[in-house]
Write a protein that holds these residues in place. Structure first.
Motif, mmCIF file in Angstrom:
data_model
loop_
_atom_site.group_PDB
_atom_site.id
_atom_site.type_symbol
_atom_site.label_atom_id
_atom_site.label_comp_id
_atom_site.label_asym_id
_atom_site.label_seq_id
_atom_site.Cartn_x
_atom_site.Cartn_y
_atom_site.Cartn_z
ATOM 1 N N ASN A 1 7.329 -4.573 -16.821
ATOM 2 C CA ASN A 1 7.149 -3.540 -15.856
ATOM 3 C C ASN A 1 6.751 -4.199 -14.663
ATOM 4 O O ASN A 1 7.185 -3.458 -13.579
ATOM 5 C CB ASN A 1 6.314 -2.720 -16.554
ATOM 6 N N TYR A 2 6.266 -5.375 -14.571
ATOM 7 C CA TYR A 2 5.849 -5.938 -13.327
ATOM 8 C C TYR A 2 6.570 -7.176 -12.592
ATOM 9 O O TYR A 2 6.614 -7.324 -11.527
ATOM 10 C CB TYR A 2 4.222 -6.411 -13.444
ATOM 11 N N ASP B 1 -3.392 0.093 -13.925
ATOM 12 C CA ASP B 1 -2.226 -0.131 -13.535
ATOM 13 C C ASP B 1 -2.348 -0.216 -12.095
ATOM 14 O O ASP B 1 -1.562 -1.403 -11.618
ATOM 15 C CB ASP B 1 -1.281 1.285 -13.739
ATOM 16 N N ALA B 2 -3.109 0.145 -11.506
ATOM 17 C CA ALA B 2 -3.350 -0.266 -9.885
ATOM 18 C C ALA B 2 -4.019 -1.550 -9.834
ATOM 19 O O ALA B 2 -3.621 -2.536 -8.885
ATOM 20 C CB ALA B 2 -4.398 0.650 -9.285
ATOM 21 N N TRP C 1 -0.779 -6.840 -20.537
ATOM 22 C CA TRP C 1 -0.523 -6.563 -19.251
ATOM 23 C C TRP C 1 1.146 -6.524 -19.832
ATOM 24 O O TRP C 1 1.899 -7.535 -20.047
ATOM 25 C CB TRP C 1 -0.572 -7.938 -18.529
ATOM 26 N N TYR D 1 -3.146 -4.194 -11.943
ATOM 27 C CA TYR D 1 -1.954 -5.010 -12.375
ATOM 28 C C TYR D 1 -0.873 -5.148 -11.140
ATOM 29 O O TYR D 1 -0.359 -6.240 -10.949
ATOM 30 C CB TYR D 1 -1.311 -4.462 -13.609
ATOM 31 N N LYS D 2 -0.955 -4.099 -10.376
ATOM 32 C CA LYS D 2 -0.033 -3.953 -9.445
ATOM 33 C C LYS D 2 -0.658 -5.087 -8.079
ATOM 34 O O LYS D 2 0.283 -5.478 -7.313
ATOM 35 C CB LYS D 2 0.099 -2.499 -8.744
ATOM 36 N N ILE D 3 -1.656 -5.134 -8.093
ATOM 37 C CA ILE D 3 -2.381 -5.897 -6.996
ATOM 38 C C ILE D 3 -2.088 -7.480 -7.580
ATOM 39 O O ILE D 3 -1.845 -8.581 -6.929
ATOM 40 C CB ILE D 3 -3.675 -5.791 -6.748
ATOM 41 N N ALA E 1 0.092 -8.757 -9.894
ATOM 42 C CA ALA E 1 1.597 -9.199 -10.055
ATOM 43 C C ALA E 1 2.192 -9.984 -8.633
ATOM 44 O O ALA E 1 2.550 -11.250 -9.021
ATOM 45 C CB ALA E 1 2.510 -8.134 -10.370
ATOM 46 N N PRO E 2 2.028 -9.409 -7.571
ATOM 47 C CA PRO E 2 2.454 -10.419 -6.607
ATOM 48 C C PRO E 2 1.839 -11.741 -6.327
ATOM 49 O O PRO E 2 2.405 -12.657 -5.870
ATOM 50 C CB PRO E 2 2.436 -9.546 -5.426
#
Length: 264
Positions: A93-94, A240-241, A89, A243-245, A247-248
């Protein structure tokens, strides 16, 4: 005479025997994502030097830790510790501009993390710890481990963190899938009932002890109880998709820990 190399040479055949005899190893030999088509036993044999010389892999972050400055006044430093899911991770970037430190190590289990907990967590003086682990324990990467064994390691790390004023976020174990050929054997090593049982314990432990539970599982699971196909190429590690979920969700948990979990 230096005995340590001699002892290592003498013991290595014993490790090979133990890892190659199913009755003793008590493990199946399907492939796991870290080693391509190699079996679990082959993967473990490839790590004999690590297990014998540096079980917790303290060497991985020793220099980086030494070079890291103390937290600045008012800095909300966060340490992420875990296995490959954390290791891969790319936090900057996140979480751009955040003082978030990655201390994940590919292939690790909770006993290994416990060995390096002082060096890679306590001595870095974070305000918050985010711990994501357990999937490799379930798979038997460092040997057979019951859920109770894993829970005990979680509890030990939580108690150490609390004793040092570090607020703790426990992340759920990921769902897995067998939607691709490469993921089938890895999936077989991680029974869904064990994942669900460990996550239930984590949720209850956090509620009982004032820690924050970070539920990645519900955000990543599909209608079949598996990791969503679009979020992973190998059935275990997020793309990446994914990790994008995550991160928040992680950021929300961190802010909750800072606001509500006041430590000892």
């Amino acid at each position: 005479m230096r005995l340590q190399p001699i002892i290592r040479i003498l013991l290595q055949p014993l490790f090979v025997i133990l890892l190659s005899v199913p009755a003793l190893a008590q493990q199946p030999a399907p492939a796991i994502p870290y080693s391509g088509s190699a079996g679990l036993d082959e993967y473990r044999m490839s790590r004999i030097a690590i297990y014998m010389d540096d079980f917790g892999q303290l060497a991985r972050y020793r220099e980086a830790n030494a070079a890291l400055a103390a937290p600045a006044p008012g800095e909300n430093r966060v340490v992420f510790i875990g296995d490959s899911i954390t290791d891969y991770w790319k936090l900057p970037n996140y979480f751009p501009g955040k003082p978030y430190i990655n201390r994940g190590i590919d292939g690790q289990t909770t006993p290994e993390m416990l060995v390096r907990f002082r060096q890679d967590v306590i001595d870095l003086h974070p305000k918050v710890l985010v711990l994501l682990a357990g999937t490799n324990d379930i798979a038997g990467v460092t040997g057979r481990a019951s859920n109770e064994d894993i829970e005990a390691n979680y509890a030990s790390m939580a108690e150490l963190a609390r004793a040092h004023g570090i607020r703790t976020v426990f992340a759920s174990v990921f769902p897995v899938n067998n939607y691709t050929h490469d993921s089938e054997e890895s999936f077989a090593l991680r029974p869904r009932d064990r994942i669900l049982g460990l996550n239930k314990w984590l949720r209850n432990y956090c509620a009982k002890n004032g820690f924050v539970y970070l539920d990645y599982f519900d955000a990543l699971v599909d209608e079949r109880g598996m990791l969503k196909r679009a979020l992973s190429d190998d059935g275990l590690h997020p793309t990446d998709a994914g990790y994008k979920i995550m991160a928040p969700l992680a950021e929300k948990a961190i802010q909750k820990a800072l606001a509500e979990n006041t430590g000892p």
